[in-house]
Design a protein around this motif. Structure first.
Motif, PDB file in Angstrom:
ATOM      1  N   VAL A  25       7.966 -23.251-100.446  1.00 29.46           N
ATOM      2  CA  VAL A  25       7.260 -23.247-101.722  1.00 29.46           C
ATOM      3  C   VAL A  25       7.100 -24.674-102.227  1.00 29.46           C
ATOM      4  N   THR A  26       6.099 -24.875-103.065  1.00 28.43           N
ATOM      5  CA  THR A  26       5.913 -26.151-103.750  1.00 28.43           C
ATOM      6  C   THR A  26       5.903 -25.853-105.240  1.00 28.43           C
ATOM      7  N   GLU A  27       6.880 -26.400-105.945  1.00 28.96           N
ATOM      8  CA  GLU A  27       7.008 -26.117-107.369  1.00 28.96           C
ATOM      9  C   GLU A  27       6.886 -27.389-108.199  1.00 28.96           C
ATOM     10  N   PRO A  28       6.089 -27.329-109.271  1.00 31.76           N
ATOM     11  CA  PRO A  28       5.956 -28.505-110.140  1.00 31.76           C
ATOM     12  C   PRO A  28       7.019 -28.539-111.236  1.00 31.76           C
ATOM     13  N   TYR A  29       7.535 -29.733-111.478  1.00 32.62           N
ATOM     14  CA  TYR A  29       8.491 -29.981-112.552  1.00 32.62           C
ATOM     15  C   TYR A  29       7.972 -31.156-113.362  1.00 32.62           C
TER      16      TYR A  29
END
Length: 152
Positions: A25-29
């Motif tokens: 997964v690629t998650e933005p923070y």
């Protein structure tokens, strides 16, 4: 109040899904930092306790939010990007001028986001219109807090 510089950092890692399968997964923070380098260092530090296995910072970009309205409410677990238009009157020409700004609001849903936005903007003297409110995929936000563990 200090000006914040927000960076959106995308973290790519293998997440164990509810069915027990691992999925990339690629998650933005969102991270408050002084530079791209600091943003990367901060996100690595914040994320590493939560991610087992390896992860990479896939992307970092500057996010131009003028303000953030976080919320302690348990149900408020999503971040909404709100575009505001500030209407000012040009003294000379008498023409209306609008400038836009982005704010990020933590809320439970769209209706809640609008309510929390209006609440957060209460002290503002300027007239504003809400141009748009949209849910973002941002997982979490890390404002800058000075080191309290005595590190230089």
């Amino acid at each position: 109040m200090a000006m914040h510089t927000w960076f959106e950092c995308k973290v790519r890692y293998e997440k164990v899904m509810e069915n027990g399968m691992a999925k990339k997964v690629t998650e933005p923070y969102l991270v408050d930092a002084l530079s791209f380098t600091e943003a990367e260092a901060r996100i690595l530090k914040e994320i590493s306790p939560f991610v087992s296995g390896e992860f990479i910072v896939a992307d970092i970009k500057r996010a131009n939010y003028s303000e953030l309205f976080p919320c302690e409410d348990e149900a408020a677990d999503r971040w909404f990007k709100c575009k505001l238009l500030f209407i000012t009157l040009d003294e000379k020409s008498g023409a209306e001028k609008s400038t836009s700004t982005l704010v990020l609001v933590e809320a439970a849903d769209l209706r809640d986001a609008v309510a929390k936005l209006d609440e957060g903007m209460k002290g503002t003297m300027a007239d504003y219109q809400i141009a748009s409110v949209a849910e973002t995929p941002i997982m979490d936000v890390y404002p800058y807090t000075p080191d309290t563990d005595g590190a230089a």
